[in-house]
Design a protein around this motif. Structure first.
Motif, PDB file in Angstrom:
ATOM      1  N   PHE A 114       0.716  -1.074  -0.025  1.00  8.40           N
ATOM      2  CA  PHE A 114      -0.148  -0.121   0.010  1.00  8.40           C
ATOM      3  C   PHE A 114       0.728   1.393  -0.068  1.00  8.40           C
ATOM      4  O   PHE A 114       0.364   2.235  -0.842  1.00  8.40           O
ATOM      5  N   ARG A 115       1.998   1.109   0.789  1.00  8.23           N
ATOM      6  CA  ARG A 115       3.000   2.316   0.732  1.00  8.23           C
ATOM      7  C   ARG A 115       4.094   2.314  -0.437  1.00  8.23           C
ATOM      8  O   ARG A 115       4.814   3.124  -0.100  1.00  8.23           O
ATOM      9  N   ASN A 116       3.830   1.537  -1.143  1.00  4.17           N
ATOM     10  CA  ASN A 116       4.509   1.506  -2.426  1.00  4.17           C
ATOM     11  C   ASN A 116       6.004   1.167  -2.096  1.00  4.17           C
ATOM     12  O   ASN A 116       7.081   1.704  -2.716  1.00  4.17           O
ATOM     13  N   ILE A 117       6.458   0.397  -1.154  1.00  6.16           N
ATOM     14  CA  ILE A 117       7.726   0.189  -0.800  1.00  6.16           C
ATOM     15  C   ILE A 117       8.526  -0.703  -1.649  1.00  6.16           C
ATOM     16  O   ILE A 117       7.726  -1.573  -2.148  1.00  6.16           O
ATOM     17  N   ASP A 118       9.687  -0.327  -1.940  1.00  4.93           N
ATOM     18  CA  ASP A 118      10.456  -1.212  -3.009  1.00  4.93           C
ATOM     19  C   ASP A 118      10.201  -2.845  -2.708  1.00  4.93           C
ATOM     20  O   ASP A 118      10.139  -3.234  -1.504  1.00  4.93           O
ATOM     21  N   GLU A 119      10.015  -3.472  -3.874  1.00  4.89           N
ATOM     22  CA  GLU A 119       9.619  -5.149  -3.727  1.00  4.89           C
ATOM     23  C   GLU A 119      10.804  -5.871  -2.871  1.00  4.89           C
ATOM     24  O   GLU A 119      10.628  -6.522  -1.977  1.00  4.89           O
ATOM     25  N   THR A 120      12.239  -5.323  -3.238  1.00  3.14           N
ATOM     26  CA  THR A 120      13.153  -5.786  -2.489  1.00  3.14           C
ATOM     27  C   THR A 120      13.282  -5.652  -0.837  1.00  3.14           C
ATOM     28  O   THR A 120      13.690  -6.569  -0.399  1.00  3.14           O
ATOM     29  N   LEU A 121      12.923  -4.448  -0.648  1.00  2.00           N
ATOM     30  CA  LEU A 121      13.166  -4.072   0.833  1.00  2.00           C
ATOM     31  C   LEU A 121      11.851  -4.947   1.231  1.00  2.00           C
ATOM     32  O   LEU A 121      12.055  -5.381   2.497  1.00  2.00           O
ATOM     33  N   ALA A 122      10.780  -4.860   0.905  1.00  3.56           N
ATOM     34  CA  ALA A 122       9.634  -5.590   1.297  1.00  3.56           C
ATOM     35  C   ALA A 122       9.823  -7.188   1.630  1.00  3.56           C
ATOM     36  O   ALA A 122       9.364  -7.478   2.606  1.00  3.56           O
ATOM     37  N   ARG A 123      10.490  -7.958   0.629  1.00  3.61           N
ATOM     38  CA  ARG A 123      11.037  -9.219   0.924  1.00  3.61           C
ATOM     39  C   ARG A 123      11.871  -9.352   1.915  1.00  3.61           C
ATOM     40  O   ARG A 123      11.501 -10.292   2.963  1.00  3.61           O
ATOM     41  N   TYR A 124      12.793  -8.556   2.111  1.00  4.81           N
ATOM     42  CA  TYR A 124      13.598  -8.412   3.153  1.00  4.81           C
ATOM     43  C   TYR A 124      13.024  -8.335   4.492  1.00  4.81           C
ATOM     44  O   TYR A 124      13.055  -9.117   5.726  1.00  4.81           O
ATOM     45  N   LEU A 125      12.129  -7.191   4.759  1.00  4.38           N
ATOM     46  CA  LEU A 125      11.396  -7.272   5.898  1.00  4.38           C
ATOM     47  C   LEU A 125      10.647  -8.442   6.277  1.00  4.38           C
ATOM     48  O   LEU A 125      10.473  -8.707   7.324  1.00  4.38           O
ATOM     49  N   HIS A 126       9.905  -8.946   5.215  1.00  4.62           N
ATOM     50  CA  HIS A 126       9.228 -10.297   5.500  1.00  4.62           C
ATOM     51  C   HIS A 126       9.881 -11.389   5.953  1.00  4.62           C
ATOM     52  O   HIS A 126       9.462 -11.934   7.098  1.00  4.62           O
ATOM     53  N   SER A 127      11.238 -11.373   5.426  1.00  4.58           N
ATOM     54  CA  SER A 127      12.202 -12.621   6.037  1.00  4.58           C
ATOM     55  C   SER A 127      12.332 -12.217   7.343  1.00  4.58           C
ATOM     56  O   SER A 127      12.485 -13.103   8.199  1.00  4.58           O
ATOM     57  N   VAL A 128      12.972 -10.908   7.754  1.00  7.03           N
ATOM     58  CA  VAL A 128      13.265 -10.654   9.095  1.00  7.03           C
ATOM     59  C   VAL A 128      12.144 -10.735   9.979  1.00  7.03           C
ATOM     60  O   VAL A 128      12.338 -11.400  11.270  1.00  7.03           O
ATOM     61  N   ALA A 129      11.140 -10.296   9.657  1.00  8.68           N
ATOM     62  CA  ALA A 129       9.903 -10.368  10.715  1.00  8.68           C
ATOM     63  C   ALA A 129       9.534 -11.800  10.993  1.00  8.68           C
ATOM     64  O   ALA A 129       9.191 -12.225  12.118  1.00  8.68           O
ATOM     65  N   SER A 130       9.654 -12.815   9.748  1.00  9.26           N
ATOM     66  CA  SER A 130       9.236 -14.024   9.992  1.00  9.26           C
ATOM     67  C   SER A 130      10.319 -14.933  10.993  1.00  9.26           C
ATOM     68  O   SER A 130       9.710 -15.635  11.883  1.00  9.26           O
ATOM     69  N   VAL A 131      11.474 -14.610  11.071  1.00  8.39           N
ATOM     70  CA  VAL A 131      12.450 -14.900  11.826  1.00  8.39           C
ATOM     71  C   VAL A 131      12.324 -14.591  13.149  1.00  8.39           C
ATOM     72  O   VAL A 131      12.395 -15.557  13.972  1.00  8.39           O
ATOM     73  N   LEU A 132      12.112 -13.371  13.514  1.00  5.71           N
ATOM     74  CA  LEU A 132      12.195 -13.000  14.799  1.00  5.71           C
ATOM     75  C   LEU A 132      10.798 -13.452  15.457  1.00  5.71           C
ATOM     76  O   LEU A 132      10.735 -13.767  16.759  1.00  5.71           O
ATOM     77  N   LEU A 133       9.737 -13.344  14.565  1.00 11.14           N
ATOM     78  CA  LEU A 133       8.254 -13.788  15.474  1.00 11.14           C
ATOM     79  C   LEU A 133       8.365 -15.327  15.748  1.00 11.14           C
ATOM     80  O   LEU A 133       7.735 -15.894  16.593  1.00 11.14           O
ATOM     81  N   ASN A 134       9.135 -16.029  14.937  1.00  9.35           N
ATOM     82  CA  ASN A 134       8.876 -17.740  15.124  1.00  9.35           C
ATOM     83  C   ASN A 134       9.865 -18.036  16.557  1.00  9.35           C
ATOM     84  O   ASN A 134       9.607 -18.905  17.159  1.00  9.35           O
ATOM     85  N   ILE A 135      11.081 -17.276  16.525  1.00  6.45           N
ATOM     86  CA  ILE A 135      11.851 -17.333  17.680  1.00  6.45           C
ATOM     87  C   ILE A 135      11.060 -16.822  18.798  1.00  6.45           C
ATOM     88  O   ILE A 135      10.995 -17.673  19.993  1.00  6.45           O
ATOM     89  N   LEU A 136      10.450 -15.744  18.968  1.00 10.30           N
ATOM     90  CA  LEU A 136       9.556 -15.565  19.947  1.00 10.30           C
ATOM     91  C   LEU A 136       8.566 -16.420  20.293  1.00 10.30           C
ATOM     92  O   LEU A 136       8.265 -16.675  21.464  1.00 10.30           O
ATOM     93  N   LEU A 137       7.685 -17.079  19.360  1.00  8.19           N
ATOM     94  CA  LEU A 137       7.007 -18.184  19.494  1.00  8.19           C
ATOM     95  C   LEU A 137       7.389 -19.466  20.030  1.00  8.19           C
ATOM     96  O   LEU A 137       7.024 -19.891  21.064  1.00  8.19           O
ATOM     97  N   ILE A 138       8.766 -19.690  19.919  1.00  5.04           N
ATOM     98  CA  ILE A 138       9.584 -21.085  20.587  1.00  5.04           C
ATOM     99  C   ILE A 138       9.634 -20.421  21.770  1.00  5.04           C
ATOM    100  O   ILE A 138       9.651 -21.459  22.891  1.00  5.04           O
ATOM    101  N   ILE A 139      10.271 -19.340  22.231  1.00  2.28           N
ATOM    102  CA  ILE A 139      10.411 -18.955  23.607  1.00  2.28           C
ATOM    103  C   ILE A 139       9.216 -19.092  24.249  1.00  2.28           C
ATOM    104  O   ILE A 139       9.217 -19.656  25.521  1.00  2.28           O
TER     105      ILE A 139
END
Length: 297
Positions: free
Chosen positions: A50-75
Motif C-alpha cells: 500500500f505504501r509502495n515500498i520497494d519489492e526488494t526491501l519488502a521481501r527483506y522485511l518479510h524474512s526478518v519479521a518471520s524469523v524474529l516472530l518464530n523465535i519469539l513463539l518458540i520461547i
C-alpha cells in the motif's frame, strides 16, 4: 502396601495430567501462534504494498519479521513447560556466539545483505552482472541473493561474495552503450562500412533512438582495419540487444561482400628432425639442392 501404591498412582496421574495439560496447551499455543504470525506477515505485506515500498526491501522485511516472530513463539512455548525465558535467552545468546564463530561466513553474508538493502546497488527486477553471473535479480535474502539467468536458471549467490566484487547494474541507467569489434579485410571501404552500420544499427532490435550509434576506426591489424561499433540500447534488454547488434553487424558486413578475416598459419618442420624421422643420415642433410630439397643418400 496398597495405600502406598495408591498414593504413587495418584501422584503419577497428577503429574501425567499436569504434563498432558502443558503439552496440549503448548500445541494449542503453537497453532494459534502460527496463525497470528501468518496474519502479521500478511498485514506487513499489505502495508508495504500500500505504501509502495520497494519489492526488494519488502521481501527483506518479510524474512526478518518471520524469523524474529518464530523465535519469539518458540520461547513462549518453552515458557509453558516452565523453562525460564531469561535463562533460555542467555543460552540462545551463548549458542549464537558459538555458532557465529563457527559460521562466520554466514554472518558475513547477513551483514552484506543488510548493506545491500541500505546502499541499494540493485533491486529486484534489475538486470545485473554479479560475481560473473548475468541475469535478472529475483530477490535479496538474509544470506543469499537469487538471480534468474537468461538460460532460465535460478542461481543463488552469497551476499558477501556479491558485495565484495564488482557489481554491474545494466538497468540503473535507461540506456546502455555496446562495444562491438568489427574486423575488416585489407582493401575494404571503411567509410562505406561505417555509414551502413550507423544506419542499420539504429533500427536493430531493442536499439535506443537517442543517442544515435556511432562507429569509429581504432587501428590496423594484420588482418586489416579494425572498427568498433557503439550502438545504444535499452538497458533492461541488454543481453538481447547485444546479441541482436552482433547479428546486424555480421549480416551487413557479409552483404557488402567482405569475407570473414582469417589468419594463415604456416608450420615448418625442422630439417634435422624431419630427416631423423625419415631415417636419413645426418651427413646427408648437408647435401641440399638449390631448390631446398635434400638429395637422396
Amino acid at each position: 502396601m496398597n495405600e502406598t501404591l495408591k498414593r504413587y498412582v495418584d501422584v503419577g496421574l497428577l503429574i501425567g495430567a499436569e504434563i498432558g495439560t502443558k503439552i496440549v496447551g503448548a500445541i494449542a499455543l503453537w497453532i494459534v501462534g502460527r496463525l497470528v504470525i501468518r496474519g502479521i506477515l500478511r498485514l506487513l505485506d499489505r502495508t508495504t504494498k500500500f505504501r509502495n515500498i520497494d519489492e526488494t526491501l519488502a521481501r527483506y522485511l518479510h524474512s526478518v519479521a518471520s524469523v524474529l516472530l518464530n523465535i519469539l513463539l518458540i520461547i513462549t512455548v518453552l515458557g509453558v513447560f516452565g523453562v525460564q525465558t531469561f535463562t533460555f535467552a542467555g543460552i540462545l545468546a551463548a549458542t549464537g556466539v558459538a555458532i557465529g564463530m563457527a559460521w562466520s561466513g554466514l554472518l558475513a553474508n547477513l551483514a552484506a545483505g543488510v548493506f545491500m538493502i541500505v546502499l541499494r546497488p540493485f533491486k529486484a527486477g534489475d538486470v545485473v552482472t554479479v560475481a560473473g553471473v548475468t541475469g535478472i535479480v529475483h530477490s535479496i535474502g538474509l544470506f543469499v541473493t537469487s538471480v534468474d539467468t537468461f538460460d532460465n536458471e535460478r542461481t543463488f549467490l552469497g551476499n558477501n561474495k556479491i558485495f565484495g566484487e564488482i557489481i554491474k547494474n545494466h538497468s540503473d541507467n535507461p540506456v546502455a552503450r555496446l562495444n562491438i569489434n568489427v574486423q575488416l579485410p585489407h582493401g575494404a571501404d571503411v567509410h562505406k562500412v561505417i555509414a551502413v552500420l550507423k544506419e542499420k544499427l539504429t533500427n536493430a532490435p531493442h536499439a535506443a533512438s537517442n543517442p544515435a550509434p556511432f562507429v569509429e576506426m581504432v587501428g590496423m591489424t594484420l588482418s586489416g582495419p579494425l572498427l568498433v561499433a557503439h550502438p545504444y540500447v535499452e538497458s533492461a534488454k541488454y543481453p538481447l540487444a547485444l546479441a541482436a547488434a552482433h547479428l546486424v553487424v555480421y549480416d551487413e558486413v557479409a552483404k557488402l561482400g567482405y569475407p570473414t578475416p582469417a589468419q594463415a598459419v604456416v608450420l615448418r618442420e625442422d630439417g634435422a628432425r624431419l630427416a631423423a624421422v625419415n631415417g636419413h643420415d645426418a651427413r646427408g642433410l648437408s647435401q641440399v639442392s638449390n631448390s631446398g630439397t635434400p638429395e637422396a643418400p
